[in-house]
Design a protein around this motif. Structure first.
Motif, PDB file in Angstrom:
ATOM      1  N   UNK A  19       0.765  -1.206  -0.013  1.00 15.54           N
ATOM      2  CA  UNK A  19       0.111   0.026  -0.048  1.00 15.54           C
ATOM      3  C   UNK A  19       0.805   1.034  -0.069  1.00 15.54           C
ATOM      4  N   UNK A  20       0.328   2.247  -0.362  1.00 17.10           N
ATOM      5  CA  UNK A  20       0.891   3.571  -0.349  1.00 17.10           C
ATOM      6  C   UNK A  20       1.609   3.987   1.222  1.00 17.10           C
ATOM      7  N   UNK A  21       0.606   3.477   2.030  1.00 19.85           N
ATOM      8  CA  UNK A  21       1.017   3.678   3.678  1.00 19.85           C
ATOM      9  C   UNK A  21       2.296   2.780   3.903  1.00 19.85           C
ATOM     10  N   UNK A  22       2.376   1.606   3.316  1.00 21.69           N
ATOM     11  CA  UNK A  22       3.652   1.082   3.602  1.00 21.69           C
ATOM     12  C   UNK A  22       4.792   1.614   3.216  1.00 21.69           C
ATOM     13  N   UNK A  23       4.875   2.211   2.273  1.00 24.74           N
ATOM     14  CA  UNK A  23       6.090   3.039   1.587  1.00 24.74           C
ATOM     15  C   UNK A  23       6.176   4.499   1.819  1.00 24.74           C
ATOM     16  N   UNK A  24       5.183   5.063   2.590  1.00 26.28           N
ATOM     17  CA  UNK A  24       5.276   6.591   3.066  1.00 26.28           C
ATOM     18  C   UNK A  24       4.853   7.240   1.830  1.00 26.28           C
ATOM     19  N   UNK A  25       4.157   6.955   0.808  1.00 25.34           N
ATOM     20  CA  UNK A  25       3.561   7.673  -0.195  1.00 25.34           C
ATOM     21  C   UNK A  25       2.199   8.310   0.239  1.00 25.34           C
ATOM     22  N   UNK A  39       4.662   2.704 -12.031  1.00 23.25           N
ATOM     23  CA  UNK A  39       5.425   4.054 -12.018  1.00 23.25           C
ATOM     24  C   UNK A  39       5.985   4.415 -10.659  1.00 23.25           C
ATOM     25  N   UNK A  40       5.190   4.016  -9.487  1.00 22.34           N
ATOM     26  CA  UNK A  40       5.271   4.402  -8.284  1.00 22.34           C
ATOM     27  C   UNK A  40       6.512   3.399  -7.895  1.00 22.34           C
ATOM     28  N   UNK A  41       6.558   2.070  -8.198  1.00 16.33           N
ATOM     29  CA  UNK A  41       7.745   1.186  -7.830  1.00 16.33           C
ATOM     30  C   UNK A  41       8.857   1.698  -8.470  1.00 16.33           C
ATOM     31  N   UNK A  42       8.595   2.123  -9.780  1.00 15.22           N
ATOM     32  CA  UNK A  42       9.856   2.286 -10.605  1.00 15.22           C
ATOM     33  C   UNK A  42      10.624   3.692  -9.837  1.00 15.22           C
ATOM     34  N   UNK A  43       9.682   4.422  -9.472  1.00 20.02           N
ATOM     35  CA  UNK A  43      10.256   5.906  -8.740  1.00 20.02           C
ATOM     36  C   UNK A  43      10.972   5.406  -7.494  1.00 20.02           C
ATOM     37  N   UNK A  44      10.534   4.370  -6.670  1.00 26.51           N
ATOM     38  CA  UNK A  44      10.864   4.392  -5.400  1.00 26.51           C
ATOM     39  C   UNK A  44      12.355   3.423  -5.601  1.00 26.51           C
ATOM     40  N   UNK A  45      12.328   2.566  -6.797  1.00 28.20           N
ATOM     41  CA  UNK A  45      13.459   1.850  -6.885  1.00 28.20           C
ATOM     42  C   UNK A  45      14.486   2.544  -7.922  1.00 28.20           C
ATOM     43  N   UNK A  72      13.690  -4.668  -3.716  1.00 31.98           N
ATOM     44  CA  UNK A  72      13.307  -5.369  -2.641  1.00 31.98           C
ATOM     45  C   UNK A  72      12.958  -4.066  -1.335  1.00 31.98           C
ATOM     46  N   UNK A  73      13.887  -2.870  -1.578  1.00 34.46           N
ATOM     47  CA  UNK A  73      13.389  -1.945  -0.547  1.00 34.46           C
ATOM     48  C   UNK A  73      12.325  -1.325  -0.817  1.00 34.46           C
ATOM     49  N   UNK A  74      12.152  -1.169  -2.389  1.00 36.40           N
ATOM     50  CA  UNK A  74      10.847  -0.305  -2.677  1.00 36.40           C
ATOM     51  C   UNK A  74       9.597  -0.967  -2.396  1.00 36.40           C
ATOM     52  N   UNK A  75       9.647  -2.510  -2.185  1.00 32.31           N
ATOM     53  CA  UNK A  75       8.469  -3.463  -2.052  1.00 32.31           C
ATOM     54  C   UNK A  75       8.314  -3.859  -0.484  1.00 32.31           C
ATOM     55  N   UNK A  76       9.386  -3.395   0.033  1.00 30.19           N
ATOM     56  CA  UNK A  76       9.161  -3.759   1.614  1.00 30.19           C
ATOM     57  C   UNK A  76       9.475  -5.148   1.988  1.00 30.19           C
ATOM     58  N   UNK A  77      10.152  -5.902   1.037  1.00 32.02           N
ATOM     59  CA  UNK A  77      10.473  -7.366   1.234  1.00 32.02           C
ATOM     60  C   UNK A  77      11.021  -7.568   2.407  1.00 32.02           C
ATOM     61  N   UNK A  78      10.700  -8.722   3.031  1.00 30.95           N
ATOM     62  CA  UNK A  78      11.575  -9.226   4.283  1.00 30.95           C
ATOM     63  C   UNK A  78      12.445 -10.280   3.807  1.00 30.95           C
ATOM     64  N   UNK A  79      13.193 -10.772   4.474  1.00 32.17           N
ATOM     65  CA  UNK A  79      14.528 -11.655   4.267  1.00 32.17           C
ATOM     66  C   UNK A  79      14.165 -12.810   3.410  1.00 32.17           C
ATOM     67  N   UNK A  80      13.054 -13.449   3.784  1.00 33.98           N
ATOM     68  CA  UNK A  80      12.738 -14.733   2.707  1.00 33.98           C
ATOM     69  C   UNK A  80      12.113 -14.331   1.332  1.00 33.98           C
ATOM     70  N   UNK A  81      11.486 -13.046   1.311  1.00 37.05           N
ATOM     71  CA  UNK A  81      10.813 -12.671  -0.013  1.00 37.05           C
ATOM     72  C   UNK A  81      11.945 -12.205  -0.952  1.00 37.05           C
TER      73      UNK A  81
END
Length: 292
Positions: A19-25, A39-45, A72-81
């Motif tokens: 969600x937008x809230x997850x990544x602070x947008x 485009x939001x993921x692309x911008x974050x990455x 990984x950072x843009x999508x807030x992935x944990x270690x297994x993901x």
């Protein structure tokens, strides 16, 4: 299931689950689709939107480590993901063609030696390769005992046997996803996934989420038709001479109701053994009389 699309399918599923809230947008205006836009993921990455679209569409399958870290950072992935993301982008070469898994005779004897606790051996696709007598009586009466995913999703009794069915099912599907990332071209995987997607809407829903998780050694709850509810822990061990095989042993807390339930199952096993031996003795005696 197209192995060439696994990376793109994973990115799309995780984008839609973020969600937008997850990544602070900030949230502005009406959104027709869940999660983030491409485009939001692309911008974050820090990559171009066109490049990210090619990744999701499977037209670009070899992103650099820097791009993988950024995604990984843009999508807030944990270690297994994150590990799964790397495995999809860097598939290991197949070392051998698919073969039917076999349990070594020595390991089978070891399995049979455990008389008071259930134990079994499974492969990486959760096929059950061997069981001891206690495991047989624990799962007695259930269908599809050849594979834990089939049991969970195709046996109507599974939701009674597993009181925490939703959690158990999600963990098994997430474990299969994690395993699939390490060997996406194994021919068993698409056959199993296609079968389960075609026969279970619940599996189809969970598989589409692309959740990944390693095996978790945490307590499990069962409700056995004869001895009632049990809470058990388990230990799993990899088999060094058979990559992908796992030896799993259930245990009950000493002095607990679950340990008493195990004792009842063990008594049932011994009674069945005694019946079999009595039948053998009668058969031997009958043959002996005929030869007198």
């Amino acid at each position: 299931m197209d192995s060439n699309r696994l990376l793109g399918d994973f990115l799309r599923a995780r984008r839609e689950a973020t969600s937008l809230e997850d990544v602070g947008l900030p949230r502005t205006g009406q959104r027709r689709t869940p999660g983030l836009r491409r485009e939001e993921v692309a911008m974050l990455a820090g990559v171009s939107t066109d490049y990210y679209i090619r990744l999701e569409q499977g037209r670009e399958r070899r992103p650099s480590e820097q791009v993988l870290d950024a995604l990984s950072r843009a999508l807030e992935l944990d270690a297994p993901a994150t590990e799964h993301l790397y495995e999809l982008a860097r598939p290991r070469p197949r070392r051998q063609a698919y073969r039917v898994e076999q349990v070594s005779p020595g390991l089978a004897r070891l399995l049979d030696g455990w008389r008071h606790t259930p134990a079994f051996i499974s492969d990486r696709w959760l096929n059950v390769l061997a069981t001891n007598a206690m495991a047989d009586v624990l799962y007695a009466g259930l269908d599809h005992r050849d594979n834990f995913l089939r049991l969970l999703f195709l046996d109507p009794q599974a939701k009674q046997f597993y009181p925490d069915w939703e959690k158990s099912a999600q963990l098994k599907v997430a474990l299969l996803r994690a395993t699939a990332g390490r060997d996406p071209d194994d021919p068993v995987l698409p056959e199993l996934v296609d079968e389960l997607c075609g026969r279970s809407e619940e599996f189809d829903r969970m598989w589409a989420r692309h959740d990944v998780s390693p095996r978790r050694d945490e307590p499990k709850r069962f409700h056995h038709r004869d001895v009632g509810e049990m809470i058990v822990s388990y230990e799993s061990f990899t088999v060094d001479n058979a990559p992908g095989q796992q030896l799993v042993i259930f245990q009950a807390e000493p002095g607990s109701p679950s340990e008493r339930a195990f004792a009842l199952l063990a008594a049932q096993v011994e009674a069945e053994r005694a019946d079999v031996m009595a039948d053998v003795r009668r058969a031997v005696a009958s043959v002996g009389r005929r030869h007198l």
